[in-house]
Structure formats: C-alpha cells, structure tokens
Design a protein around this motif. Sequence first.
Motif, PDB file in Angstrom:
ATOM      1  N   VAL A  97       4.920  -2.740   1.994  1.00 37.00           N
ATOM      2  CA  VAL A  97       6.246  -2.146   2.130  1.00 37.00           C
ATOM      3  C   VAL A  97       6.380  -0.939   1.213  1.00 37.00           C
ATOM      4  CG1 VAL A  97       8.729  -2.520   1.875  1.00 37.00           C
ATOM      5  CG2 VAL A  97       7.260  -4.367   2.746  1.00 37.00           C
ATOM      6  N   ARG A 104      12.028  -4.780   1.892  1.00 38.99           N
ATOM      7  CA  ARG A 104      11.190  -5.935   1.558  1.00 38.99           C
ATOM      8  C   ARG A 104      11.886  -7.230   1.976  1.00 38.99           C
ATOM      9  NH1 ARG A 104       6.960  -4.990  -1.902  1.00 38.99           N
ATOM     10  NH2 ARG A 104       6.956  -7.186  -2.529  1.00 38.99           N
ATOM     11  N   PRO A 114       5.716  -9.533   2.369  1.00 38.61           N
ATOM     12  CA  PRO A 114       5.648  -8.176   1.830  1.00 38.61           C
ATOM     13  C   PRO A 114       4.673  -8.093   0.664  1.00 38.61           C
ATOM     14  CG  PRO A 114       7.684  -9.254   1.143  1.00 38.61           C
ATOM     15  CD  PRO A 114       7.001 -10.196   2.084  1.00 38.61           C
ATOM     16  N   SER A 116       2.257  -5.107  -1.973  1.00 39.18           N
ATOM     17  CA  SER A 116       2.386  -3.781  -2.583  1.00 39.18           C
ATOM     18  C   SER A 116       1.085  -3.025  -2.730  1.00 39.18           C
ATOM     19  CB  SER A 116       3.039  -3.915  -3.971  1.00 39.18           C
ATOM     20  OG  SER A 116       4.305  -4.538  -3.883  1.00 39.18           O
TER      21      SER A 116
END
Length: 331
Positions: A97, A104, A114, A116
């Motif tokens: 995301v 998110r 979600p 990173s």
Amino acid sequence: MSGRLVDSYDLVAFDLDGVVYLIDRPIPGAVEAISALHAEGTALAYATNNASRRAADVAGLLTGMGVPAQPKEVLTSAGAAAAMLADELPAGSRVLVVGAEALRAEVREAGLVPVSTVDEQPVAVVQGYGPEVGWQVLAEASLAVRAGARWYATNTDKTLPSPRGPLPGNGSLVAVLRTALGREPDVVVGKPEPALFTTAAKLAGAQRPLVVGDRLDTDIEGAVRAGMDSLLVLTGVSGPAELLAAPASRRPTHVAADLAGLFAAEESVRVPASGEHGGWRLTAEGVLEGEGDPVAALRLAVGATWDGLAPAALRAGSPAAQAVLADWNLE
C-alpha cells in the motif's frame, strides 16, 4: 421559464475537494446549498477520488461542517480500489500500500493483507494519495511492480485543490513511478472511470442522476463516460480557459459559479448558451459585447469555441467584456 436545475434529477452526486470543501474548509455557500437539498429530501451522494479518508471519516468531516452526511452516501476511490482488489485476488493476498492509513484500512477490511516492502512478496501494489508518502515507499512499490506485482492507482488527479492553491495530487505521485518504471498503472480505479458514479446511482436507485464537480478531466469526463448530465462549478481546479478549450469528452451539461447554480433555472445554467444571455451578446465573429455575470459570458463563449473558434480569437466589444477576457487570460 424552466424549473430549477435540481428539480430535473433524482440524485445529485457531488465531488468533494473543490466543490464542497478545500482540504478541510467548506467552500462559501456549499453547506447552505447541501443543507437545503437535505431539507427538501433530495437524494445525495459524495464521490471522491481522494483516498486519504474512509467513508465514515468523510461523513464525519461533512457533518462537522454542518452537512448531515451518512457513510453510506460516500464513495471513495480507496474503498472502490479495495473492493476491486478483493474481487481479483484470493483472500489473504499481500498488497503493498502506497498512501494513507485509510487506504491500508480499506485493504485490510477487504480481506487482504497490507504490506510495506517488496520483501513481503506482494502480488499487487495499490497507490493512493497520502500527505506522508515519500521516497522509501515509492522505491518499494517500484521494486514490487518490477518483480511482477499488478499496479493499481486509486486515481490520477495531478493536483489537489487547497485554500493556498493547487497542491500535488496522487497523479503527481503516480508520475514518479511512471517515470521510474517507464509504463502506466495496470488499473486506474477512480474518476474519470465511471464506476464511482454508476455505483452511486445504483445504490440510490436513481434513473436521472446529476454529477457536480470542479474538474473537467475527472468529474466531468467521468460523468460523460457514465452517460450522466453534469454541472461544473468554478470553485476548484478547472477554470474558464480550460472550459473554453474542452474536448467533447470533457464538456459539462451546465456551468455555474458555485453550488447556488443547483437552484437556478435549468435553462439559465445550461451550456452552451446562444444569442443573448445574462446581459451579454456574442457576435458570429466572436466579439463579446454587453455586461453582466461573467459566468453567463462564459456560457456564451463556449458555444463559439466548442464550434471551432480558437479561444484566443475571442474579442471584446465593451469595457466589461474586456475585463472578462482579461480575467480568462485572453486579453
């Protein structure tokens, strides 16, 4: 004389940024106009490309401004993107995301995970506006897409209106990845794609909806694609010069200075106008004469430019017309 513009429609679908508020400040007259529609029982919807807030947060913001909005009336590009991801990916899929916490949360609520970083092996990247988006997460997204992740953008608005002037929008952030990757996103979810408007009409059971927006390239083009009438208000991004040069795919049905236009006589805000309109007259040679409301002059002028006259060929035939053309950067 025709009835009020709003009386011809069974749903009014508003864009938010540049129409109802600028970031978090209501546009003058917007709260009063929407409150009047509520009091009359008009069906309303809010369709925004801004993916930094969830529907409940948007409804809360509107209610805090004096507009009694319900979360079910709000459609965001974040929610629409998450729903599309859930339709296309197996439950529990990892999605990188890029954006605000609201995006998110929508991804998580849709049954996806979600993440990173590219090291978490996402199968998709979803990119939406977020004021804290920086180089690090954009770099991770770039690596993920290069590794085969499908790239979704909630929207591609180049700018975001604010009280201080236009600010970089999600389209500007998408352009960073576009430059780095040398390609377009696989999917763009929000306006000008018609899904937000068609979904709003379906949920309301509307047969004749009206879209109200401030951008030709998103709101109005989205309405055209959805086969819906539209009202352009001049309180946000698109101004007279852009309207005069608008291609057929971005031409609104009506134009008004602000939301008060909803309560004007329909024939008085329809574009293009012809002959004499609001104290103005436009000759066959493109000479604008008379004086009155500048937006009335604009409705006349688009009739000429949409028929092929170059905007720069418009000429002033009165002092008031000269002032109007100068304001449009044409004199």
